[in-house]
Scaffold this motif. Structure first.
Motif, mmCIF file in Angstrom:
data_model
loop_
_atom_site.group_PDB
_atom_site.id
_atom_site.type_symbol
_atom_site.label_atom_id
_atom_site.label_comp_id
_atom_site.label_asym_id
_atom_site.label_seq_id
_atom_site.Cartn_x
_atom_site.Cartn_y
_atom_site.Cartn_z
ATOM 1 N N GLN A 115 0.830 -1.209 0.000
ATOM 2 C CA GLN A 115 0.000 0.000 0.000
ATOM 3 C C GLN A 115 0.867 1.263 0.000
ATOM 4 O OE1 GLN A 115 -3.582 0.136 0.004
ATOM 5 N NE2 GLN A 115 -3.356 -2.013 -0.534
ATOM 6 N N TYR A 116 1.887 1.278 0.825
ATOM 7 C CA TYR A 116 2.759 2.448 0.896
ATOM 8 C C TYR A 116 3.409 2.714 -0.466
ATOM 9 C CZ TYR A 116 6.067 5.774 2.935
ATOM 10 O OH TYR A 116 6.788 6.903 3.234
ATOM 11 N N GLU A 117 3.904 1.657 -1.085
ATOM 12 C CA GLU A 117 4.591 1.833 -2.367
ATOM 13 C C GLU A 117 3.609 2.185 -3.489
ATOM 14 O OE1 GLU A 117 7.141 -1.640 -2.651
ATOM 15 O OE2 GLU A 117 8.491 -0.809 -1.121
ATOM 16 N N CYS A 118 2.399 1.668 -3.444
ATOM 17 C CA CYS A 118 1.378 2.041 -4.431
ATOM 18 C C CYS A 118 0.970 3.507 -4.273
ATOM 19 C CB CYS A 118 0.135 1.170 -4.278
ATOM 20 S SG CYS A 118 0.315 -0.530 -4.848
ATOM 21 N N LEU A 119 1.055 4.009 -3.054
ATOM 22 C CA LEU A 119 0.610 5.370 -2.758
ATOM 23 C C LEU A 119 1.744 6.389 -2.743
ATOM 24 C CD1 LEU A 119 -1.943 4.486 0.060
ATOM 25 C CD2 LEU A 119 -2.462 5.296 -2.256
ATOM 26 N N HIS A 120 2.884 6.043 -3.325
ATOM 27 C CA HIS A 120 4.047 6.942 -3.241
ATOM 28 C C HIS A 120 3.741 8.341 -3.761
ATOM 29 C CE1 HIS A 120 5.293 6.949 -7.495
ATOM 30 N NE2 HIS A 120 4.764 5.750 -7.502
ATOM 31 N N ALA A 121 3.010 8.469 -4.854
ATOM 32 C CA ALA A 121 2.717 9.804 -5.396
ATOM 33 C C ALA A 121 1.812 10.589 -4.443
ATOM 34 C CB ALA A 121 2.068 9.682 -6.769
ATOM 35 N N PHE A 122 0.823 9.920 -3.887
ATOM 36 C CA PHE A 122 -0.068 10.553 -2.919
ATOM 37 C C PHE A 122 0.720 11.004 -1.688
ATOM 38 C CE2 PHE A 122 -2.994 10.216 0.747
ATOM 39 C CZ PHE A 122 -4.015 11.070 0.346
ATOM 40 N N LEU A 123 1.614 10.155 -1.222
ATOM 41 C CA LEU A 123 2.413 10.472 -0.039
ATOM 42 C C LEU A 123 3.457 11.561 -0.305
ATOM 43 C CD1 LEU A 123 2.761 6.829 1.255
ATOM 44 C CD2 LEU A 123 1.626 8.710 2.476
ATOM 45 N N ASP A 124 3.889 11.697 -1.551
ATOM 46 C CA ASP A 124 4.837 12.749 -1.904
ATOM 47 C C ASP A 124 4.153 14.100 -2.094
ATOM 48 O OD1 ASP A 124 7.073 11.114 -1.822
ATOM 49 O OD2 ASP A 124 7.032 10.674 -3.975
ATOM 50 N N ASP A 125 2.851 14.066 -2.346
ATOM 51 C CA ASP A 125 2.080 15.285 -2.593
ATOM 52 C C ASP A 125 1.717 15.966 -1.275
ATOM 53 O OD1 ASP A 125 0.768 17.214 -4.082
ATOM 54 O OD2 ASP A 125 -1.001 15.977 -4.485
ATOM 55 N N LYS A 126 1.434 17.250 -1.357
ATOM 56 C CA LYS A 126 0.980 17.997 -0.177
ATOM 57 C C LYS A 126 -0.394 17.473 0.242
ATOM 58 C CE LYS A 126 3.986 21.411 0.517
ATOM 59 N NZ LYS A 126 4.747 21.521 1.725
ATOM 60 N N GLN A 127 -0.520 17.135 1.510
ATOM 61 C CA GLN A 127 -1.800 16.688 2.048
ATOM 62 C C GLN A 127 -2.387 17.713 3.013
ATOM 63 O OE1 GLN A 127 -3.372 14.124 0.733
ATOM 64 N NE2 GLN A 127 -1.573 13.942 -0.592
ATOM 65 N N THR A 128 -1.564 18.640 3.420
ATOM 66 C CA THR A 128 -1.991 19.807 4.194
ATOM 67 C C THR A 128 -1.264 20.992 3.570
ATOM 68 O OG1 THR A 128 -0.207 19.872 5.828
ATOM 69 C CG2 THR A 128 -2.040 18.346 6.289
ATOM 70 N N PRO A 129 -1.623 22.197 3.951
ATOM 71 C CA PRO A 129 -0.894 23.337 3.376
ATOM 72 C C PRO A 129 0.611 23.299 3.626
ATOM 73 C CG PRO A 129 -2.922 24.095 4.389
ATOM 74 C CD PRO A 129 -2.773 22.627 4.747
ATOM 75 N N SER A 130 1.025 22.588 4.678
ATOM 76 C CA SER A 130 2.453 22.603 5.002
ATOM 77 C C SER A 130 3.126 21.240 5.010
ATOM 78 C CB SER A 130 2.655 23.258 6.377
ATOM 79 O OG SER A 130 2.006 22.482 7.375
ATOM 80 N N GLN A 131 2.360 20.153 4.804
ATOM 81 C CA GLN A 131 2.966 18.824 4.925
ATOM 82 C C GLN A 131 2.610 17.912 3.754
ATOM 83 O OE1 GLN A 131 1.344 17.708 8.817
ATOM 84 N NE2 GLN A 131 3.424 17.813 9.620
ATOM 85 N N THR A 132 3.614 17.124 3.362
ATOM 86 C CA THR A 132 3.352 16.061 2.395
ATOM 87 C C THR A 132 2.665 14.909 3.130
ATOM 88 O OG1 THR A 132 5.418 14.889 2.820
ATOM 89 C CG2 THR A 132 5.479 16.621 1.109
ATOM 90 N N GLY A 133 2.199 13.943 2.380
ATOM 91 C CA GLY A 133 1.597 12.762 2.998
ATOM 92 C C GLY A 133 2.568 12.018 3.897
ATOM 93 N N LYS A 134 3.827 11.939 3.482
ATOM 94 C CA LYS A 134 4.832 11.257 4.309
ATOM 95 C C LYS A 134 5.023 11.961 5.644
ATOM 96 C CE LYS A 134 7.368 9.136 0.542
ATOM 97 N NZ LYS A 134 8.540 9.168 -0.314
#
Length: 155
Positions: A115-134
């Motif tokens: 799941q983590y590896e499938c979601l790499h693009a999502f986790l690399d993207d901003k998920q909050t104004p100041s934080q990436t998903g990671k």
């Protein structure tokens, strides 16, 4: 002489009481760990998370991240949040190290990695104004790294 015998008996009774108390404490800790593991398993097995994981492993990993819909992002967020919760429980010591190793060595560990590896693009993207998903789901990132350790010989 009577007092000596009474003192010896009291010492033996105290020792036995201490051993019984230690055994009870060990059992209680074991029951707490079992309860925590059962909670984690039940939590991750909820239908909403199962559906989200299936979507990630069967659909989203094939799609270009720029084409993901809002529903795709919601499913990805659900997976990340659920595994982030698992990471909080394990990293916080709620589940003892031996049980955590068993969990991470099982199919759950493989799922965490996939799941983590499938979601790499999502986790690399901003998920909050100041934080990436990671950064935002940092316990999921921690859990992924732990799973990699225990699944290393199976990858």
């Amino acid at each position: 002489m009577g007092w000596e015998i009474a003192a010896n008996i009291a010492e033996v009774v105290t020792s036995i009481s201490l051993v019984v108390a230690i055994i009870q404490l060990i059992r209680e800790k074991g029951n707490e760990n079992t309860s925590a593991f059962f909670y984690l398993h039940q939590y991750l097995s909820q239908e909403q998370f199962s559906i989200a994981r299936k979507k990630v492993r069967t659909e989203l990993f094939k799609k270009d991240y720029t084409t993901w819909t809002e529903e795709d992002r919601e499913q990805a967020n659900r997976v990340c949040a659920s595994y982030d919760q698992a990471g909080i429980l394990i990293s916080g010591g709620v589940i003892n190290p031996k049980t955590a190793r068993g969990f991470l060595s099982s199919s759950w560990g493989r799922s965490i990695i996939d799941q983590y590896e499938c979601l790499h693009a999502f986790l690399d993207d901003k998920q909050t104004p100041s934080q990436t998903g990671k950064e935002f789901f940092h316990h999921f990132t921690w859990l992924y790294l732990q799973a990699k350790k225990y699944q290393g010989d199976k990858i």
